[in-house]
Design an enzyme around this catalytic site. Structure first.
Site, short mmCIF file in Angstrom:
data_model
loop_
_atom_site.label_atom_id
_atom_site.label_comp_id
_atom_site.label_asym_id
_atom_site.label_seq_id
_atom_site.Cartn_x
_atom_site.Cartn_y
_atom_site.Cartn_z
N GLU A 110 195.09 -38.30 -36.26
CA GLU A 110 195.69 -37.21 -35.47
C GLU A 110 196.87 -37.75 -34.69
O GLU A 110 197.06 -38.97 -34.56
CB GLU A 110 194.63 -36.58 -34.56
N HIS A 224 197.89 -26.19 -27.72
CA HIS A 224 197.77 -26.77 -29.06
C HIS A 224 198.92 -26.25 -29.90
O HIS A 224 199.25 -25.07 -29.83
CB HIS A 224 196.43 -26.36 -29.69
N ARG A 268 201.23 -34.16 -28.71
CA ARG A 268 200.94 -32.74 -28.84
C ARG A 268 201.90 -31.86 -28.06
O ARG A 268 202.32 -30.80 -28.52
CB ARG A 268 199.51 -32.52 -28.36
N HIS A 329 194.89 -24.52 -24.94
CA HIS A 329 193.81 -25.22 -25.64
C HIS A 329 192.92 -26.02 -24.70
O HIS A 329 191.71 -26.01 -24.85
CB HIS A 329 194.46 -26.14 -26.68
N ARG A 364 196.62 -34.75 -22.85
CA ARG A 364 195.46 -35.38 -23.49
C ARG A 364 195.77 -35.80 -24.92
O ARG A 364 196.36 -35.04 -25.70
CB ARG A 364 194.29 -34.40 -23.49
C1 SIN Z 1 192.18 -30.28 -33.30
O1 SIN Z 1 191.32 -30.31 -34.16
O2 SIN Z 1 193.38 -30.24 -33.52
C2 SIN Z 1 191.75 -30.31 -31.89
C3 SIN Z 1 191.51 -31.69 -31.50
C4 SIN Z 1 191.62 -31.79 -30.02
O3 SIN Z 1 191.98 -30.84 -29.35
O4 SIN Z 1 191.38 -32.88 -29.50
#
Ligand code: SIN
Length: 520
Positions: A110, A224, A268, A329, A364
């Site tokens: 990620e 998000h 993010r 989010h 975060r």
């Molecule tokens: C996601 O699956 O993109 C969310 C993961 C997160 O918010 O840490």
């Protein structure tokens, strides 16, 4: 043996209840069903340094970078160092994390992680797998569970928290305890567009505020980057971009490559603002997420939940790019706690999204939130053994203050009672991805007006009205905090102060004293 009330039944509440039940009498109250929470909708997974080519130091470094200078280094060290053991606890409890063809734990990638370290279950159903395993464990443990029990307020006696006032289908009742652990989650419903379910109305944070606890970093709300651009904004996990999907403008071009060297896997906040900026350039139309290159079989196996949601909305994401848009989010801010969940009020603990431990700073890192809940809920439950008192209250210092109660200043518009949809739209427009002083000040005046019109709070009788009260209190605090931070940092972006300023390299803290005073 002491009596402990845990409020909330996401991963943080369930872990706190389970661990505390070994040595204490535990009552768990939750506003809906036991298995309903923000946790159950988590997709991407849990980040932890579980793999030989990874390290706790690397996870710490990534978390600190994402946090944009506001992380508490000690809390981050605790998070990253204890995380692997807490994930192993889940495995021991029966959570079946996905494995690769060699039978080893599978790991996702990620944004802003320097290593692949995100473990997941059921493909994109990680939260559900964890929630169901923990619910089963709590049902076997000696925990008294009250469902459909809405916390109206905390009970405070002689400066310490000593219970909760509940609204249940049978009416109001008070439960007494030696300590209360708030684990009731964030407040995504503050915003018109959110990935969070309906229960996320910030009830714990608002109650802590009214009880006099110090809150912090409320201006930092994470959006998000990719929710499906349909009503309800279902999440499209960051793991999809981690697997190679790309973002496209409406003309089919990749736009994130021009925004950040890490393009779609930039931090993010950068991706979310990049998308919002692109949407503004294309008259508000959503951008497109192109996952077609991943292949139909892979998408169905790795992301079964998102595949089903796409199908339900008439999208075949194996064949065509899907429209996506940012959505609220996760709240980095919350009730200020130490690394054992203690708040500024004796007898009150906060864990999970309720808390502002300082691990996330201004932004975060993806998949650090389930981890935070596991680590700090476990620590809070064990801290109960050392006595149920809280840390000493933080010392207030002089600063901008607004009244905590209702107020209608002469400058305000004639007031009308708050309408939740209007409140959520106001927050989205004025305190969303892009903020500026004019819009925030206007929003503050509107929120003050609504607060004044809702002044007779004892008349709030239904759960929905009590949730509105909480959202209104929290909306005012977010706006106030966003006004005060005259810089841009992490998730907080001020168009009128686009640079990060060393003068603001500190947490913001607020308490009701009865005025909101900045403390640090
Ligand atoms: C996601 O699956 O993109 C969310 C993961 C997160 O918010 O840490």
């Amino acid at each position: 043996v002491s009596r402990v009330i845990v409020v909330g039944s996401g991963v943080a509440g369930l872990i706190a209840a389970l661990e505390a039940s070994v040595r204490h009498e535990v009552v768990l109250v939750t506003k809906s069903q036991l298995a309903e929470s923000n946790t159950r909708y988590a997709q991407g997974g849990i980040a932890a340094a579980l793999f030989p080519d990874d390290s706790v130091e690397s996870h710490i470094a990534d978390t600190l970078v994402a946090g944009a200078g506001l992380c508490d280094p000690e809390a981050v060290r605790v998070l990253c160092a204890e995380g692997p053991d807490r994930v192993r606890d889940l495995i021991a409890l029966g959570v079946a994390f996905d494995t690769d063809t060699n039978g080893e734990l599978a790991r996702g990638h990620e944004a802003a992680h320097s290593h692949k370290r995100v473990v997941h279950a059921g493909g994109d159903a990680t939260g559900l797998a964890i929630e169901l395993a923990l619910v089963a464990a709590v049902q076997k443990a000696v925990v008294e569970v009250h469902e459909n029990a809405f916390m109206v307020d905390l009970v405070v006696a002689d400066g310490a928290v000593r219970g909760v006032e509940l609204l249940t289908p049978a009416g109001r009742r008070t439960l007494a305890a030696d300590a209360v652990i708030l684990a009731s989650g964030g407040a995504g419903r503050l915003y018109a567009h959110t990935t969070n379910p309906a229960v996320t109305t910030g009830d714990g944070i608002a109650a802590a505020w009214r009880a006099g606890a110090v809150l912090g970093d409320l201006e930092f709300y994470q959006f998000h980057p990719t929710s499906l651009a349909v009503p309800g904004n279902p999440l499209v996990s960051e793991a999809v971009r981690g697997e190679g999907a790309v973002l496209l403008a409406s003309d089919g071009s990749r736009f994130m490559t021009g925004v950040h060297p890490q393009a779609e896997l930039a931090p993010r906040d950068v991706v979310a603002r990049g998308i919002a900026g692109q949407m503004a350039r294309q008259d508000g139309a959503p951008v497109l997420l192109d996952a077609t290159g991943l292949g139909r079989d892979f998408l169905a196996a790795r992301f079964p939940g998102i595949t089903a949601v796409c199908e339900a909305h008439g999208f075949d994401w194996a064949a065509e790019p899907i429209p996506v848009t940012p959505a609220a989010h996760y709240w980095m801010g919350g009730v200020r706690t130490d690394t054992e969940g203690r708040t500024s009020l004796p007898g009150l603990f906060g864990v999970g999204e309720v808390a502002c431990t300082g691990v996330h700073g201004a932004n975060r890192l993806a998949s650090n939130s389930l981890l935070e809940s596991l680590v700090f809920a476990w620590r809070a439950a064990h801290a109960l053994d050392d006595g149920l008192g809280g840390v000493a209250a933080a010392t207030p210092f002089e600063g901008a203050a607004i009244p905590g109660g209702s107020r209608l200043g002469e400058e305000n518009e004639p007031a009308s009672r708050v309408d939740r949809a209007q409140l959520r739209q106001l927050m989205w427009d004025a305190a969303g991805l892009y903020r500026n002083a004019d819009a925030l000040e206007q929003a503050a005046a509107t929120l003050d007006g609504w607060t004044a019109a809702s002044a007779d709070r004892s008349a709030a009788a239904t759960v929905a009205e009590l949730e509105d009260r909480n959202l209104l209190d929290l909306g005012r605090l977010v706006v106030r905090s966003a006004v005060d931070r005259e810089e841009s940092r992490g998730a907080h972006f001020r168009s009128d102060f686009p640079d990060t300023s060393a003068a603001f390299a500190h947490h913001s803290s607020y308490r009701l004293t009865p005025e909101v005073a900045l403390v640090d």
